[in-house]
Design an enzyme around this catalytic site. Structure first.
Site, PDB file in Angstrom:
ATOM      1  N   LYS A   1      -9.702  -9.912  -1.109  1.00 38.97           N
ATOM      2  CA  LYS A   1      -8.910 -10.731  -0.193  1.00 38.97           C
ATOM      3  C   LYS A   1      -9.543 -10.857   1.186  1.00 38.97           C
ATOM      4  O   LYS A   1      -9.601 -11.938   1.751  1.00 38.97           O
ATOM      5  CB  LYS A   1      -7.491 -10.172  -0.010  1.00 38.97           C
ATOM      6  CG  LYS A   1      -6.611 -10.286  -1.233  1.00 38.97           C
ATOM      7  CD  LYS A   1      -5.163  -9.966  -0.891  1.00 38.97           C
ATOM      8  CE  LYS A   1      -4.978  -8.587  -0.275  1.00 38.97           C
ATOM      9  NZ  LYS A   1      -5.321  -7.481  -1.183  1.00 38.97           N
TER      10      LYS A   1
ATOM     11  N   ARG B   1       4.036  -8.088   1.799  1.00 36.49           N
ATOM     12  CA  ARG B   1       3.651  -7.118   0.779  1.00 36.49           C
ATOM     13  C   ARG B   1       4.847  -6.564   0.032  1.00 36.49           C
ATOM     14  O   ARG B   1       4.691  -5.727  -0.843  1.00 36.49           O
ATOM     15  CB  ARG B   1       2.932  -5.959   1.472  1.00 36.49           C
ATOM     16  CG  ARG B   1       1.545  -5.664   0.925  1.00 36.49           C
ATOM     17  CD  ARG B   1       0.991  -4.535   1.758  1.00 36.49           C
ATOM     18  NE  ARG B   1      -0.228  -3.984   1.245  1.00 36.49           N
ATOM     19  CZ  ARG B   1      -1.439  -4.356   1.618  1.00 36.49           C
ATOM     20  NH1 ARG B   1      -1.594  -5.342   2.474  1.00 36.49           N
ATOM     21  NH2 ARG B   1      -2.491  -3.743   1.146  1.00 36.49           N
TER      22      ARG B   1
HETATM   23  P1  ADP Z   1      -5.912  -3.060   0.590  1.00 30.00           P
HETATM   24  O1  ADP Z   1      -5.393  -4.438   0.274  1.00 30.00           O
HETATM   25  O2  ADP Z   1      -7.357  -2.892   0.215  1.00 30.00           O
HETATM   26  O3  ADP Z   1      -5.053  -1.952   0.087  1.00 30.00           O
HETATM   27  P2  ADP Z   1      -5.432  -3.529   3.458  1.00 30.00           P
HETATM   28  O4  ADP Z   1      -6.584  -3.502   4.366  1.00 30.00           O
HETATM   29  O5  ADP Z   1      -4.766  -4.856   3.197  1.00 30.00           O
HETATM   30  O6  ADP Z   1      -5.942  -2.854   2.141  1.00 30.00           O
HETATM   31  O7  ADP Z   1      -4.297  -2.525   3.960  1.00 30.00           O
HETATM   32  C1  ADP Z   1      -4.588  -1.177   4.240  1.00 30.00           C
HETATM   33  C2  ADP Z   1      -3.270  -0.411   4.475  1.00 30.00           C
HETATM   34  O8  ADP Z   1      -2.586  -0.970   5.618  1.00 30.00           O
HETATM   35  C3  ADP Z   1      -2.239  -0.488   3.347  1.00 30.00           C
HETATM   36  O9  ADP Z   1      -2.482   0.465   2.324  1.00 30.00           O
HETATM   37  C4  ADP Z   1      -0.952  -0.189   4.117  1.00 30.00           C
HETATM   38  O10 ADP Z   1      -0.840   1.190   4.427  1.00 30.00           O
HETATM   39  C5  ADP Z   1      -1.167  -0.916   5.436  1.00 30.00           C
HETATM   40  N1  ADP Z   1      -0.632  -2.293   5.382  1.00 30.00           N
HETATM   41  C6  ADP Z   1      -1.359  -3.447   5.379  1.00 30.00           C
HETATM   42  N2  ADP Z   1      -0.548  -4.519   5.305  1.00 30.00           N
HETATM   43  C7  ADP Z   1       0.728  -4.030   5.250  1.00 30.00           C
HETATM   44  C8  ADP Z   1       2.013  -4.622   5.132  1.00 30.00           C
HETATM   45  N3  ADP Z   1       2.165  -5.941   5.050  1.00 30.00           N
HETATM   46  N4  ADP Z   1       3.095  -3.813   5.118  1.00 30.00           N
HETATM   47  C9  ADP Z   1       2.966  -2.499   5.201  1.00 30.00           C
HETATM   48  N5  ADP Z   1       1.784  -1.858   5.285  1.00 30.00           N
HETATM   49  C10 ADP Z   1       0.677  -2.613   5.305  1.00 30.00           C
END
Ligand code: ADP
Length: 190
Positions: free
Chosen positions: A14, A89
């Site tokens: 992504k 999410r």
């Molecule tokens: P990945 O999609 O590889 O798991 P991201 O970089 O999108 O990683 O997100 C890393 C972390 O940031 C997630 O595991 C979560 O802890 C937090 N996070 C990201 N976006 C959200 C969200 N929309 N709501 C809650 N926590 C989030």
């Protein structure tokens, strides 16, 4: 005007595709994961709050994430469109995004789900761990992030499908090929 959310499991690519698509569409890519990591690196209060969750592969509480996204989408560069990566999410965040967009008097154009097989994404994330050293890229935390994805995030694709907004794109293949697929799939919306 292009307002898009990018869905897909951790490791589906992504982040990479969001940056390339945002470039092609001329809108900012807004990645909640990147914003959390920048705040953690900068030692801000938001970063300290987030780190306890991100390091374990848990979602950061909705009130924290929602406020952060609302304030980011209120910035001038997001007025003409945006590509959201990592948000919403869960079902509650879908409602919050609806409320944010309604306040701005705009609507979402598409929800794009980048699909990838679980074993492929685990392999990619373990490899990334050796390259980037991300704190949440250890095998148990990766497995937990995938479980959180399956339980909380995957179901939101059905909500967007009911609204006629869901577009599914195969995330496996060369980076440039996947970008082409995404742009082709989005052409009617973008
Ligand atoms: P990945 O999609 O590889 O798991 P991201 O970089 O999108 O990683 O997100 C890393 C972390 O940031 C997630 O595991 C979560 O802890 C937090 N996070 C990201 N976006 C959200 C969200 N929309 N709501 C809650 N926590 C989030």
């Amino acid at each position: 005007m292009t307002r898009i959310v990018l869905l897909g499991p951790p490791g589906a690519g992504k982040g990479t595709q969001a940056a390339r698509l945002a470039d092609a569409l001329g809108v900012p890519a807004v990645s909640t994961g990147d914003i959390f990591r920048a705040n953690i690196a900068g030692g801000t209060e938001l970063g300290r709050t987030a780190q306890g969750y991100t390091s374990r592969g848990e979602l950061v509480p909705d009130e924290v994430t929602n406020a952060m996204v609302a304030s980011r989408l209120a910035e001038a560069d997001a007025a003409a469109g945006f590509l959201l990566d990592g948000y919403p999410r869960n079902v509650a965040q879908v409602s919050e995004l609806d409320a944010i967009l309604a306040r701005h008097g705009v609507r979402l154009d598409a929800a794009v789900e980048l699909t990838a097989d679980t074993e492929v994404v685990v392999g990619r994330l373990l490899h990334r761990a050796t390259v980037e050293g991300r704190e949440d890229d250890t095998e148990p935390v990766i497995r937990h992030r995938l479980e959180v994805y399956r339980e909380q995030t995957a179901p939101i694709a059905a909500l967007y499908a009911e609204r006629g907004l869901l577009v599914r794109v195969d995330g496996i293949g060369e980076v440039a090929d996947v970008t082409e697929r995404l742009l082709t799939a989005l052409r009617p919306a973008a």
